[in-house]
Scaffold this motif. Structure first.
Motif, PDB file in Angstrom:
ATOM      1  N   ASP A  54       0.829  -1.195   0.000  1.00 35.33           N
ATOM      2  CA  ASP A  54       0.000   0.000   0.000  1.00 35.33           C
ATOM      3  C   ASP A  54       0.862   1.243   0.000  1.00 35.33           C
ATOM      4  OD1 ASP A  54      -2.191  -1.663   2.313  1.00 35.33           O
ATOM      5  OD2 ASP A  54      -2.259  -1.629   0.116  1.00 35.33           O
ATOM      6  N   VAL A  55       0.330   2.300  -0.574  1.00 30.04           N
ATOM      7  CA  VAL A  55       1.054   3.563  -0.655  1.00 30.04           C
ATOM      8  C   VAL A  55       0.232   4.640   0.024  1.00 30.04           C
ATOM      9  CG1 VAL A  55       1.926   5.328  -2.226  1.00 30.04           C
ATOM     10  CG2 VAL A  55       2.252   2.923  -2.775  1.00 30.04           C
ATOM     11  N   ASP A  56       0.875   5.452   0.830  1.00 33.00           N
ATOM     12  CA  ASP A  56       0.208   6.555   1.516  1.00 33.00           C
ATOM     13  C   ASP A  56      -0.121   7.631   0.486  1.00 33.00           C
ATOM     14  OD1 ASP A  56      -0.607   8.677   3.032  1.00 33.00           O
ATOM     15  OD2 ASP A  56       0.916   8.413   4.576  1.00 33.00           O
ATOM     16  N   THR A  87      -1.379  10.472   0.932  1.00 36.64           N
ATOM     17  CA  THR A  87      -0.975  11.818   1.366  1.00 36.64           C
ATOM     18  C   THR A  87       0.418  12.149   0.852  1.00 36.64           C
ATOM     19  OG1 THR A  87      -2.290  11.537   3.380  1.00 36.64           O
ATOM     20  CG2 THR A  87      -0.655  13.308   3.367  1.00 36.64           C
ATOM     21  N   VAL A  88       1.316  11.181   0.931  1.00 35.71           N
ATOM     22  CA  VAL A  88       2.670  11.370   0.419  1.00 35.71           C
ATOM     23  C   VAL A  88       2.635  11.549  -1.094  1.00 35.71           C
ATOM     24  CG1 VAL A  88       4.931  10.304   0.160  1.00 35.71           C
ATOM     25  CG2 VAL A  88       3.706  10.084   2.318  1.00 35.71           C
ATOM     26  N   VAL A  89       1.838  10.732  -1.762  1.00 35.83           N
ATOM     27  CA  VAL A  89       1.763  10.803  -3.228  1.00 35.83           C
ATOM     28  C   VAL A  89       1.306  12.183  -3.680  1.00 35.83           C
ATOM     29  CG1 VAL A  89       0.588   9.903  -5.274  1.00 35.83           C
ATOM     30  CG2 VAL A  89       1.378   8.327  -3.497  1.00 35.83           C
ATOM     31  N   MET A  90       0.200  12.668  -3.114  1.00 28.86           N
ATOM     32  CA  MET A  90      -0.333  13.945  -3.563  1.00 28.86           C
ATOM     33  C   MET A  90       0.583  15.105  -3.185  1.00 28.86           C
ATOM     34  SD  MET A  90      -2.683  12.746  -5.218  1.00 28.86           S
ATOM     35  CE  MET A  90      -3.082  14.354  -5.908  1.00 28.86           C
ATOM     36  N   SER A  91       1.253  14.983  -2.046  1.00 31.34           N
ATOM     37  CA  SER A  91       2.198  16.029  -1.668  1.00 31.34           C
ATOM     38  C   SER A  91       3.336  16.121  -2.674  1.00 31.34           C
ATOM     39  CB  SER A  91       2.744  15.752  -0.265  1.00 31.34           C
ATOM     40  OG  SER A  91       3.738  16.699   0.074  1.00 31.34           O
ATOM     41  N   LEU A  92       3.856  14.979  -3.104  1.00 35.25           N
ATOM     42  CA  LEU A  92       4.934  14.983  -4.091  1.00 35.25           C
ATOM     43  C   LEU A  92       4.449  15.485  -5.437  1.00 35.25           C
ATOM     44  CD1 LEU A  92       6.883  11.671  -3.330  1.00 35.25           C
ATOM     45  CD2 LEU A  92       7.689  14.000  -3.037  1.00 35.25           C
ATOM     46  N   VAL A  93       3.253  15.085  -5.831  1.00 33.68           N
ATOM     47  CA  VAL A  93       2.700  15.573  -7.110  1.00 33.68           C
ATOM     48  C   VAL A  93       2.637  17.092  -7.098  1.00 33.68           C
ATOM     49  CG1 VAL A  93       0.642  15.642  -8.552  1.00 33.68           C
ATOM     50  CG2 VAL A  93       1.428  13.462  -7.619  1.00 33.68           C
ATOM     51  N   ASP A  94       2.162  17.666  -6.003  1.00 32.63           N
ATOM     52  CA  ASP A  94       2.040  19.127  -5.910  1.00 32.63           C
ATOM     53  C   ASP A  94       3.406  19.806  -5.853  1.00 32.63           C
ATOM     54  OD1 ASP A  94      -0.688  18.851  -5.918  1.00 32.63           O
ATOM     55  OD2 ASP A  94      -0.896  18.938  -3.734  1.00 32.63           O
ATOM     56  N   ARG A 107       3.262   7.460  -7.498  1.00 33.27           N
ATOM     57  CA  ARG A 107       2.845   6.310  -6.687  1.00 33.27           C
ATOM     58  C   ARG A 107       3.799   5.134  -6.886  1.00 33.27           C
ATOM     59  NH1 ARG A 107      -1.810   6.329  -8.426  1.00 33.27           N
ATOM     60  NH2 ARG A 107      -2.739   7.668  -6.831  1.00 33.27           N
ATOM     61  N   ALA A 108       4.208   4.893  -8.128  1.00 33.08           N
ATOM     62  CA  ALA A 108       5.140   3.792  -8.406  1.00 33.08           C
ATOM     63  C   ALA A 108       6.488   4.042  -7.738  1.00 33.08           C
ATOM     64  CB  ALA A 108       5.309   3.633  -9.915  1.00 33.08           C
ATOM     65  N   ALA A 109       6.941   5.294  -7.772  1.00 30.50           N
ATOM     66  CA  ALA A 109       8.236   5.613  -7.164  1.00 30.50           C
ATOM     67  C   ALA A 109       8.176   5.483  -5.641  1.00 30.50           C
ATOM     68  CB  ALA A 109       8.655   7.033  -7.548  1.00 30.50           C
ATOM     69  N   VAL A 110       7.086   5.972  -5.045  1.00 32.36           N
ATOM     70  CA  VAL A 110       6.931   5.876  -3.588  1.00 32.36           C
ATOM     71  C   VAL A 110       6.888   4.415  -3.154  1.00 32.36           C
ATOM     72  CG1 VAL A 110       5.387   6.356  -1.650  1.00 32.36           C
ATOM     73  CG2 VAL A 110       5.829   8.129  -3.359  1.00 32.36           C
ATOM     74  N   LYS A 111       6.173   3.594  -3.906  1.00 27.41           N
ATOM     75  CA  LYS A 111       6.097   2.168  -3.580  1.00 27.41           C
ATOM     76  C   LYS A 111       7.469   1.523  -3.685  1.00 27.41           C
ATOM     77  CE  LYS A 111       3.663  -2.085  -4.860  1.00 27.41           C
ATOM     78  NZ  LYS A 111       2.642  -2.676  -5.750  1.00 27.41           N
ATOM     79  N   HIS A 112       8.216   1.858  -4.736  1.00 28.28           N
ATOM     80  CA  HIS A 112       9.553   1.288  -4.930  1.00 28.28           C
ATOM     81  C   HIS A 112      10.492   1.701  -3.805  1.00 28.28           C
ATOM     82  CE1 HIS A 112      13.267   0.015  -6.792  1.00 28.28           C
ATOM     83  NE2 HIS A 112      13.708   1.261  -6.834  1.00 28.28           N
ATOM     84  N   CYS A 113      10.314   2.907  -3.276  1.00 30.62           N
ATOM     85  CA  CYS A 113      11.222   3.440  -2.255  1.00 30.62           C
ATOM     86  C   CYS A 113      10.670   3.250  -0.846  1.00 30.62           C
ATOM     87  CB  CYS A 113      11.499   4.922  -2.525  1.00 30.62           C
ATOM     88  SG  CYS A 113      12.314   5.230  -4.099  1.00 30.62           S
ATOM     89  N   SER A 114       9.760   2.295  -0.686  1.00 32.37           N
ATOM     90  CA  SER A 114       9.232   1.932   0.634  1.00 32.37           C
ATOM     91  C   SER A 114       8.612   3.116   1.360  1.00 32.37           C
ATOM     92  CB  SER A 114      10.337   1.306   1.500  1.00 32.37           C
ATOM     93  OG  SER A 114      10.884   0.184   0.869  1.00 32.37           O
ATOM     94  N   GLY A 115       7.993   4.017   0.604  1.00 34.63           N
ATOM     95  CA  GLY A 115       7.266   5.125   1.204  1.00 34.63           C
ATOM     96  C   GLY A 115       8.077   6.364   1.477  1.00 34.63           C
ATOM     97  N   ALA A 116       9.382   6.338   1.232  1.00 34.14           N
ATOM     98  CA  ALA A 116      10.229   7.498   1.545  1.00 34.14           C
ATOM     99  C   ALA A 116      10.083   8.562   0.466  1.00 34.14           C
ATOM    100  CB  ALA A 116      11.681   7.069   1.653  1.00 34.14           C
ATOM    101  N   PRO A 117       9.528   9.738   0.780  1.00 34.74           N
ATOM    102  CA  PRO A 117       9.294  10.754  -0.253  1.00 34.74           C
ATOM    103  C   PRO A 117      10.569  11.324  -0.853  1.00 34.74           C
ATOM    104  CG  PRO A 117       8.769  11.617   1.931  1.00 34.74           C
ATOM    105  CD  PRO A 117       9.001  10.157   2.097  1.00 34.74           C
ATOM    106  N   TRP A 160      14.505   9.202  -7.131  1.00 29.79           N
ATOM    107  CA  TRP A 160      14.357   8.155  -8.156  1.00 29.79           C
ATOM    108  C   TRP A 160      13.666   8.705  -9.399  1.00 29.79           C
ATOM    109  CZ3 TRP A 160      10.647   5.691 -10.983  1.00 29.79           C
ATOM    110  CH2 TRP A 160      11.010   4.478 -11.590  1.00 29.79           C
ATOM    111  N   LEU A 161      12.633   9.505  -9.220  1.00 28.48           N
ATOM    112  CA  LEU A 161      11.906  10.060 -10.361  1.00 28.48           C
ATOM    113  C   LEU A 161      12.814  10.923 -11.240  1.00 28.48           C
ATOM    114  CD1 LEU A 161       8.598  11.004  -8.529  1.00 28.48           C
ATOM    115  CD2 LEU A 161       8.761   9.409 -10.450  1.00 28.48           C
ATOM    116  N   PHE A 162      13.573  11.823 -10.622  1.00 30.22           N
ATOM    117  CA  PHE A 162      14.424  12.724 -11.390  1.00 30.22           C
ATOM    118  C   PHE A 162      15.582  11.974 -12.058  1.00 30.22           C
ATOM    119  CE2 PHE A 162      12.537  16.084  -8.648  1.00 30.22           C
ATOM    120  CZ  PHE A 162      12.045  16.880  -9.668  1.00 30.22           C
TER     121      PHE A 162
END
Length: 891
Positions: free
Chosen positions: A749-751, A753-760, A771-781, A787-789
Motif C-alpha cells: 500500500d502507498v500513503d 498523502t505522500v503521493v499527492m504532496s509529491l505531485v504538488d 505512486r510507483a516511485a513511492v512504492k519502490h522506495c518503501s514510502g520514503a518521499p 528516483w523520479l528525477f
C-alpha cells in the motif's frame, strides 16, 4: 609534398573508417580533457588520451574498447577512429635585461597588487605555455581485451589537416575545440547560481550602418582591426567592426579593441557577438552589451537576421573558440588562493599512496574532506572494494561501456578511490622553500574530481551547485547513493569469496540505538530499537564546561560583554570532555506527555534512556557546534572538545530486558504500531528541510520539527524548535513509525498523502508515476523524488521495469546481514574540521592518521600535521580497536 608509401597506406586506412566519424555539436557530451575511467589526462603521459570520433568519449589506450562486446554489435576486428590529444606545460624563458652586462634575469618580485600587469604578480600565462600535439589514430580491439590495438597513426596539425578526409578533420576539430564535459559540468554548477541572461533593451533601437562590410566565412581571415590580434574576436552588430575582447583580471584575454571602438564611436553601437561561438544553434552564441546600464552578457533573439546583413549564413557553422563563461570557469579553476595566503607553508609536504591531494572545484572542500576520509586508505574495506588492493574495481570498470562510464557512480567511485589510495597520480613532493616549484600547479599532477561530484550530486538540489555544503549531510547522502548503486550492481559487485552479493558500504558505519522507556504510572518497561543510523550526533553540554585554570565547572558560560574581565580572561575558551558529551547523550531524561497503549492510551510521564545496540566497525561522530543566536542567525559555539585518541564506549551498550523488569505487553505494542487509527506522517518538504539545515540545526531535529507542524512550514518549524530544542530526544533519530520515510502503511500500500504532496511539490510527474516511485522506495518521499528525477529520460520504461522486477520478486533489497558488532573500544583515526560561521559556508579540512602520524588534507595540500585540531573538529572518525589489521573480507 609527396606522401611516403607508409603514410599513403595509413591514409587509406583512415579514409576507409572515416564514414563512422561524427561532428560534435555544442550540446553533445565530449570528454576531451580526461579519461572517463581514470584520472589520466592529455598531460599525464606521452600518450595522452584518445577520443573516439564516433562517441566523443575520451579514454587511455588500455581502456578504449572496455565493455565493447556488451555495448555494441561490432566485431573486435572492426576499426574505430580516434584523435589523440597530448599536452605539455613548459616554463617560458624569463625576460633578459639587455642593458646588464651580466645578462641577469629581471626581477619577478611584485611591487603592485595585481596579476598580469607590469610590476604585479605573474599569472600562469606569464610563466608557462602549453604545447599541444594531436594525431589521428585508427585501431581495433584485435586482442579482445578492451585495449586499443593501433593500426595506423598520423600527426594532425595545421599543415596536415587538409590531407585528411573532410569528415575526419571536421570531427577532430569539433572535439579539440569543444568545451568538453569538465567545463560543461563546472558551467552547470556556475549557472545554477547566476541570473538568466536578459534580452538587451537596445535591441529594438539598435542602429545598423549600411557600410557594405561583409564578414568572411573563413575564420583565418578574422582579425582585430586595431591590433591585428586573431584570437578572442568580437563582431559589432551595428557597423561590422571586428575588435579584440577585454582583458581578464589576471592579464590574459584580448586587446580591448571591441570596447575601445564602442567608446570611440560615441557609445552608439553597444551590441557585439563573439566570433567562433556562432553555430546553427544561436542560443550558444556569446553576446554582450557594452552599454553602461547593461554591461553584461545578453540575449539577442534576432541575431540570425543581424548576421545575415553582414553576409554570415549560420548553416553549417561550427564552434571554434571558448565562450566567455567557459574561459571564466577555467580561469577561476586555476587561481591559486593558497599561494596568496601561504597557508601551511611551514608544514612538511608528503605524497604517495593515500597521500593524494584533490583540486577544489569551487567550494568543494566539503566533498574533498569526506572522500579523503573514506577512500584514501583510512577505511581499508572501501579501498579494497574500489581502490588499488588486489585488482579491486576490475568488474566495476570492465562491465560499463565508455559511453556510460562518466555517469556511473560505481565507475567514478572506483576511479577516485584508485587515484587516492594508489598514489599513481602524485607529483614530486613540492619544496616548501622553492617559490618556482612546478608541481604545485602543473596540470599533470592535479586531480579534479568533477565527474564524481557530478554523478553524486546531479539529482540533489544543493550538491549539484557550486555552493558550500555541510560535510556531514554529504557523508550520509553519499552512503545512500552508494548503497542504492551497490544493491543494483548485480555481478559487478560480488563478495570476495564469490558466494553472493557483497555487503553495502554503509554497513561499515551502521548502528542502532536502543530506547528504554519506563512508565511512571506502573514502572513497566518498554524497549525499542531505533532505525539504523550512520552518524552519532552529539550535543555539547556547556553546563559541564571548564575554563583553563578553573577547578569548578563554568555553569554560567554566557557572561555579559560588559563585565569587567580583563582581555586575557575574555579570550579563554571553555572545554568540554568527550565523555561528558556521551554522558549527555545517554543520560536519563523525562518525557512529560507520553501516551501508553497498555494504559488505554492514557498519558503518563516516562523516563527515557538511550544505549547502543551494536558497535559498528567505524563510528562517525558529529559534534553539534552550531546554534541559533538571539538574532536567529546561526553561530558557532566557542568550545574545545577534549577527545582522547583512544576511547571506550562499552559503558554505553544497551543490555536489553533485565531480570526483575516488567515489560509492556508485546501484543499491546503490536496493536499500537499497526493501528489504522494512527494518521500517516506528513511528507517532509525538502526545501523547508534545507532552509532549517542551513540555519545550523541537526538533521534529526529538523525532520522532527517539520513532522510536528505538518511537513512544510519553516516559520512554524522554527517556533517548534525554540520550544523543544531542549527536549532529551530532540536530536535522536526518528522512530520508524513516525518518520516520513515510513509513511507507507505496508509494502504493497502507498500513503496517498505522500503521493499527492509529491505531485504538488514536484509539479512534473503524474500521480501514477509518483505512486510507483513511492512504492519502490518503501514510502520514503525524498528517495522517491530522487528516483523520479534520475529516471526522467525514460520514466515510463523505468516504471515498467519496476513492475516486471516486482512480478519476478527480483527488486534489490537491503541485505539482511546482522549489524557488525564487537568490543566498544575505539581508536581515533580521522577528523573533519570546519572554519566558518555555519556548516554551509567557510572551509573544511581533513586530518587522517597514517602509520601513527597525523596528515592534513587541505584540498591539494597534503602534509604532515604539526598540531592536529582534535579539540576543534566537527566530525570524528573512530575505528573499533579489535578490527585493526583485520579488514572485513566481505568487501
Amino acid at each position: 609534398m609527396t606522401m611516403a608509401a607508409n603514410d599513403t597506406i595509413a591514409m587509406d586506412q583512415i579514409t576507409a573508417a572515416a564514414a563512422k566519424c561524427r561532428i560534435a555539436t555544442p550540446h553533445d557530451i565530449v570528454t576531451n580533457s580526461e579519461c572517463v575511467y581514470t584520472f589520466h589526462s592529455p598531460y599525464t603521459t606521452d600518450k595522452g588520451i584518445v577520443v573516439n570520433l564516433t562517441t566523443f568519449v575520451g579514454t587511455v589506450d588500455e581502456l578504449a574498447f572496455t565493455a565493447a562486446s556488451s555495448s555494441t554489435s561490432t566485431n573486435d576486428d572492426e576499426a574505430a577512429v580516434f584523435v589523440r590529444i597530448c599536452k605539455k606545460r613548459v616554463r617560458k624563458e624569463k625576460a633578459i635585461d639587455g642593458n646588464n652586462d651580466d645578462m641577469m634575469e629581471t626581477t619577478t618580485t611584485a611591487i603592485k597588487l595585481g596579476m598580469g600587469i607590469e610590476g604585479g604578480f605573474q599569472s600562469e600565462q606569464d610563466k608557462y605555455e602549453t604545447i599541444s600535439t594531436y594525431s589521428i589514430v585508427v585501431g581495433n580491439n584485435a586482442n579482445g581485451d578492451g585495449k586499443l590495438h593501433v593500426l595506423t597513426e598520423l600527426p594532425y596539425d595545421d599543415t596536415t589537416k587538409n590531407s585528411f578526409p573532410m569528415l575526419v578533420s571536421q570531427s577532430a576539430d569539433a572535439i579539440i575545440c569543444h568545451a568538453g564535459l569538465a567545463v560543461r559540468q563546472d558551467l552547470t554548477a556556475w549557472e545554477l547560481e547566476e541570473e538568466p541572461k536578459p534580452i538587451s533593451k537596445y535591441l529594438e533601437t539598435l542602429p545598423f550602418v549600411d557600410n557594405g562590410v561583409k564578414i568572411s566565412h573563413n575564420p583565418s581571415d578574422w582579425m582585430c582591426e586595431m591590433s591585428g590580434d586573431k584570437e578572442n574576436l568580437w563582431l559589432n552588430l551595428s557597423d561590422g567592426f571586428i575588435g579584440g575582447g577585454r582583458k581578464n583580471w589576471d592579464g590574459s584575454g584580448g586587446s580591448n579593441g571591441a570596447l575601445n571602438h564602442f567608446m570611440e564611436t560615441g557609445e552608439k553601437y553597444p551590441l557585439v557577438v563573439k566570433l567562433g561561438t556562432i553555430t546553427e544553434d544561436l542560443s550558444t552564441a556569446d553576446c554582450y552589451s557594452y552599454a553602461k546600464d547593461e554591461d553584461c552578457p545578453v540575449q539577442i533573439p534576432n541575431l540570425k537576421e543581424l548576421l545575415e546583413k553582414r553576409g554570415i549564413i549560420i548553416t553549417g557553422m561550427q564552434k571554434t573558440v571558448k565562450s566567455t563563461a567557459e574561459l571564466e570557469v577555467e580561469l577561476n579553476a586555476t587561481y591559486a588562493f593558497d599561494a596568496i595566503t601561504e597557508k601551511g607553508a611551514h608544514l612538511v609536504p608528503v605524497a604517495g599512496p593515500g597521500l593524494q591531494g584533490l583540486q577544489n572545484l569551487g567550494n568543494s572542500c566539503y566533498m574533498n574532506s569526506v572522500v579523503q576520509m573514506l577512500f584514501s586508505g583510512t577505511v581499508p574495506e572501501l579501498s579494497a572494494r574500489y581502490g588499488m588492493s588486489a585488482g579491486a574495481g576490475t568488474n566495476t570498470l570492465q562491465k560499463i561501456a565508455p559511453t556510460k562510464a562518466s555517469d556511473d557512480l560505481l565507475c567514478q567511485t572506483t576511479k577516485l578511490a584508485y587515484a587516492l589510495s594508489s598514489g599513481a597520480f602524485c607529483g614530486p613532493i613540492p619544496n616548501a622553500d622553492d617559490d618556482a616549484d612546478d608541481s604545485t600547479t602543473d596540470p599533470k599532477y592535479r586531480l579534479a574530481p568533477r565527474m564524481f561530484k557530478h554523478v553524486v550530486g546531479k539529482d540533489h538540489a544543493d550538491f549539484k551547485t557550486g555552493q558550500q555544503q555541510d560535510a556531514a549531510q554529504y557523508f550520509q547522502y553519499l552512503l545512500e547513493k552508494l548503497d542504492r548503486a551497490e544493491l543494483g550492481a548485480g555481478d559487478r559487485l560480488k563478495s570476495k569469496d564469490g558466494a553472493g552479493s557483497a555487503l553495502i558500504s554503509s554497513h561499515l558505519f551502521s548502528f542502532k540505538a536502543e530506547s528504554r522507556l519506563m512508565c511512571e504510572a506502573d514502572n513497566k518497561i518498554k524497549y525499542k530499537d531505533g532505525p539504523i543510523d550512520t552518524i552519532l550526533s552529539l550535543r555539547i553540554p556547556m553546563s559541564e564546561s571548564t575554563l583553563p585554570g578553573d577547578e569548578m565547572p563554568d555553569v554560567k558560560r554566557q557572561k555579559s560583554e560588559d563585565a569587567c574581565d580583563d582581555d586575557k580572561e575574555k579570550n579563554k575558551v571553555p572545554t568540554v570532555s568527550f565523555d561528558a558529551c556521551m554522558d549527555k547523550w545517554a543520560a536519563p531524561s523525562i518525557i512529560d506527555d507520553y501516551r501508553w497503549p497498555h494504559l488505554q492510551n492514557s498519558i503518563s510521564k516516562a523516563t527515557s534512556q538511550t544505549r547502543f545496540v551494536n558497535f559498528p566497525r567505524y563510528l562517525l561522530v558529529q559534534m553539534q557546534r552550531y546554534e541559533l543566536g538571539d538574532d536567529w542567525q546561526p553561530r558557532k559555539i566557542e568550545v574545545d572538545i577534549d577527545v582522547p585518541e583512544e576511547f571506550s564506549f562499552q559503558k554505553f551498550r544497551g543490555l536489553g530486558p533485565q531480570d526483575g523488569e516488567t515489560l509492556v505487553p508485546d501484543d499491546v505494542e503490536g496493536c499500537e504500531e499497526t493501528s489504522t487509527n494512527i494518521p500517516p506522517a506528513p511528507a517532509i518538504d525538502e526545501g523547508a528541510l534545507g532552509v532549517l539545515l542551513d540555519m545550523g540545526f541537526n538533521m534529526n531535529g529538523c525532520k522532527r520539527a517539520l513532522l510536528a507542524v505538518g511537513g512544510s512550514s519553516v516559520d512554524a518549524a522554527m517556533n517548534w524548535v525554540f520550544e523543544h530544542n531542549e527536549d532529551p530526544d530532540f536530536n535522536d533519530p526518528l522512530p520508524e513509525t513516525t518518520a516520513a520515510s515510513a509513511a507507507a502503511t505496508s509494502n504493497s500500500d502507498v500513503d496517498e498523502t505522500v503521493v499527492m504532496s509529491l505531485v504538488d511539490n514536484l509539479g512534473c510527474f503524474t500521480a501514477d508515476q509518483v505512486r510507483a516511485a513511492v512504492k519502490h522506495c518503501s514510502g520514503a518521499p525524498d528517495r522517491a523524488a530522487d528516483w523520479l528525477f534520475s529516471h526522467m529520460d525514460d520514466l515510463d520504461g523505468a516504471i515498467a521495469a519496476l513492475d516486471n522486477s516486482a512480478a519476478s520478486n527480483s527488486t534489490p533489497k537491503p541485505p539482511t546481514a546482522q549489524l557488525e558488532d564487537g568490543d566498544g573500544k575505539y581508536d581515533l583515526v580521522g577528523l573533519i574540521s570546519h572554519i566558518g560561521k555555519n556548516t554551509s559556508s567557510g572551509h573544511y579540512v581533513a586530518h587522517l592518521k597514517k602509520d601513527g602520524k597525523w596528515v592534513i588534507y587541505n584540498d591539494e595540500k597534503v602534509a604532515l600535521s604539526e598540531n592536529p585540531p582534535i579539540r576543534h573538529a566537527y566530525m570524528y572518525l573512530f575505528r573499533r580497536s579489535d578490527t585493526v589489521g583485520s579488514p572485513n573480507s566481505e568487501y
